[in-house]
Every structure is written in structure tokens, then in C-alpha cells.
Design a protein around this motif. Structure first.
Motif, PDB file in Angstrom:
ATOM      1  N   ASN A   3      -6.552   0.854  -8.612  1.00  0.00           N
ATOM      2  CA  ASN A   3      -5.351   0.086  -8.933  1.00  0.00           C
ATOM      3  C   ASN A   3      -4.102   0.964  -8.825  1.00  0.00           C
ATOM      4  O   ASN A   3      -3.066   0.518  -8.346  1.00  0.00           O
ATOM      5  CB  ASN A   3      -5.443  -0.515 -10.329  1.00  0.00           C
ATOM      6  N   LYS A   4      -4.219   2.198  -9.293  1.00  0.00           N
ATOM      7  CA  LYS A   4      -3.081   3.118  -9.238  1.00  0.00           C
ATOM      8  C   LYS A   4      -2.689   3.388  -7.795  1.00  0.00           C
ATOM      9  O   LYS A   4      -1.502   3.339  -7.450  1.00  0.00           O
ATOM     10  CB  LYS A   4      -3.430   4.428  -9.952  1.00  0.00           C
ATOM     11  N   MET A  10       1.952  -0.084  -2.571  1.00  0.00           N
ATOM     12  CA  MET A  10       2.839  -1.255  -2.552  1.00  0.00           C
ATOM     13  C   MET A  10       4.264  -0.874  -2.938  1.00  0.00           C
ATOM     14  O   MET A  10       5.231  -1.348  -2.354  1.00  0.00           O
ATOM     15  CB  MET A  10       2.328  -2.348  -3.490  1.00  0.00           C
ATOM     16  N   TRP A  11       4.384  -0.009  -3.933  1.00  0.00           N
ATOM     17  CA  TRP A  11       5.710   0.435  -4.381  1.00  0.00           C
ATOM     18  C   TRP A  11       6.459   1.095  -3.229  1.00  0.00           C
ATOM     19  O   TRP A  11       7.615   0.784  -2.970  1.00  0.00           O
ATOM     20  CB  TRP A  11       5.559   1.413  -5.547  1.00  0.00           C
ATOM     21  N   LYS A  12       5.787   1.996  -2.523  1.00  0.00           N
ATOM     22  CA  LYS A  12       6.424   2.683  -1.397  1.00  0.00           C
ATOM     23  C   LYS A  12       6.803   1.716  -0.291  1.00  0.00           C
ATOM     24  O   LYS A  12       7.880   1.820   0.296  1.00  0.00           O
ATOM     25  CB  LYS A  12       5.498   3.775  -0.852  1.00  0.00           C
ATOM     26  N   GLU A  14       7.561  -1.433  -0.488  1.00  0.00           N
ATOM     27  CA  GLU A  14       8.578  -2.403  -0.891  1.00  0.00           C
ATOM     28  C   GLU A  14       9.913  -1.755  -1.281  1.00  0.00           C
ATOM     29  O   GLU A  14      10.913  -2.447  -1.431  1.00  0.00           O
ATOM     30  CB  GLU A  14       8.074  -3.229  -2.070  1.00  0.00           C
ATOM     31  N   MET A  15       9.923  -0.446  -1.441  1.00  0.00           N
ATOM     32  CA  MET A  15      11.099   0.245  -1.985  1.00  0.00           C
ATOM     33  C   MET A  15      12.375   0.007  -1.174  1.00  0.00           C
ATOM     34  O   MET A  15      13.411  -0.333  -1.732  1.00  0.00           O
ATOM     35  CB  MET A  15      10.824   1.745  -2.101  1.00  0.00           C
ATOM     36  N   LEU A  16      12.342   0.174   0.127  1.00  0.00           N
ATOM     37  CA  LEU A  16      13.558   0.084   0.934  1.00  0.00           C
ATOM     38  C   LEU A  16      14.210  -1.290   0.835  1.00  0.00           C
ATOM     39  O   LEU A  16      15.415  -1.395   0.567  1.00  0.00           O
ATOM     40  CB  LEU A  16      13.245   0.423   2.392  1.00  0.00           C
ATOM     41  N   GLY A  17      13.433  -2.339   1.015  1.00  0.00           N
ATOM     42  CA  GLY A  17      13.985  -3.689   0.907  1.00  0.00           C
ATOM     43  C   GLY A  17      14.502  -3.997  -0.476  1.00  0.00           C
ATOM     44  O   GLY A  17      15.543  -4.658  -0.644  1.00  0.00           O
ATOM     45  N   THR A  18      13.795  -3.522  -1.486  1.00  0.00           N
ATOM     46  CA  THR A  18      14.212  -3.752  -2.869  1.00  0.00           C
ATOM     47  C   THR A  18      15.538  -3.063  -3.159  1.00  0.00           C
ATOM     48  O   THR A  18      16.449  -3.664  -3.728  1.00  0.00           O
ATOM     49  CB  THR A  18      13.128  -3.250  -3.843  1.00  0.00           C
ATOM     50  N   VAL A  19      15.660  -1.823  -2.734  1.00  0.00           N
ATOM     51  CA  VAL A  19      16.909  -1.078  -2.960  1.00  0.00           C
ATOM     52  C   VAL A  19      18.064  -1.758  -2.225  1.00  0.00           C
ATOM     53  O   VAL A  19      19.158  -1.909  -2.775  1.00  0.00           O
ATOM     54  CB  VAL A  19      16.753   0.395  -2.538  1.00  0.00           C
TER      55      VAL A  19
END
Length: 71
Positions: A3-4, A10-12, A14-19
Motif C-alpha cells: 500500500n505504501k 500515485m502521489w508522484k 499526480e503531483m504535477l497536475g495537482t500543483v
């Protein structure tokens, strides 16, 4: 994949679009901005993050999430 590891991947990804979406909040006339049609708007992202703030704190502090549904 643990899970980690899944979360980190997923975090990596999605980061650019989220920022980009969050930076669009500088002008209140841009709350509906989406980097791409499939993405959430900046306002939708902030609403989502706020609704999961306790989950995110728990994930950072304890390394686990006991998901809470809030509206």
C-alpha cells in the motif's frame, strides 16, 4: 506492491497536475481551471483535500489511514 509503495507511486504521478491546479487558485476567477478535461478543477481538489485532512495527517504521522467519510 505494498500500500505504501502504491501510494508513493500515485502521489508522484499526480503531483504535477495537482500543483498546477492549486496554483490556479491565485485568482478567484480561475477556480474552475482544469489542466486536462479528465482532471478535477482547482476548487474540487481543495474541497477533496479538506474533506480528507484527518486522513492525510494520520498518514504522515502514523503511516496508516483509517478512512473517514465527511461531507
Amino acid at each position: 506492491m505494498s500500500n505504501k509503495e502504491f501510494f508513493q507511486q500515485m502521489w508522484k504521478s499526480e503531483m504535477l497536475g495537482t500543483v498546477r491546479a492549486l496554483k490556479s487558485l491565485v485568482g478567484s476567477d480561475k477556480l474552475d481551471y482544469k489542466p486536462a478535461e479528465k482532471n478535477r478543477s482547482a476548487k474540487q481538489l481543495v474541497d477533496h483535500f479538506v474533506s480528507h485532512v484527518e486522513d492525510l495527517i494520520e498518514a504522515v504521522e502514523a503511516g496508516v489511514i483509517n478512512h473517514r467519510v465527511t461531507c
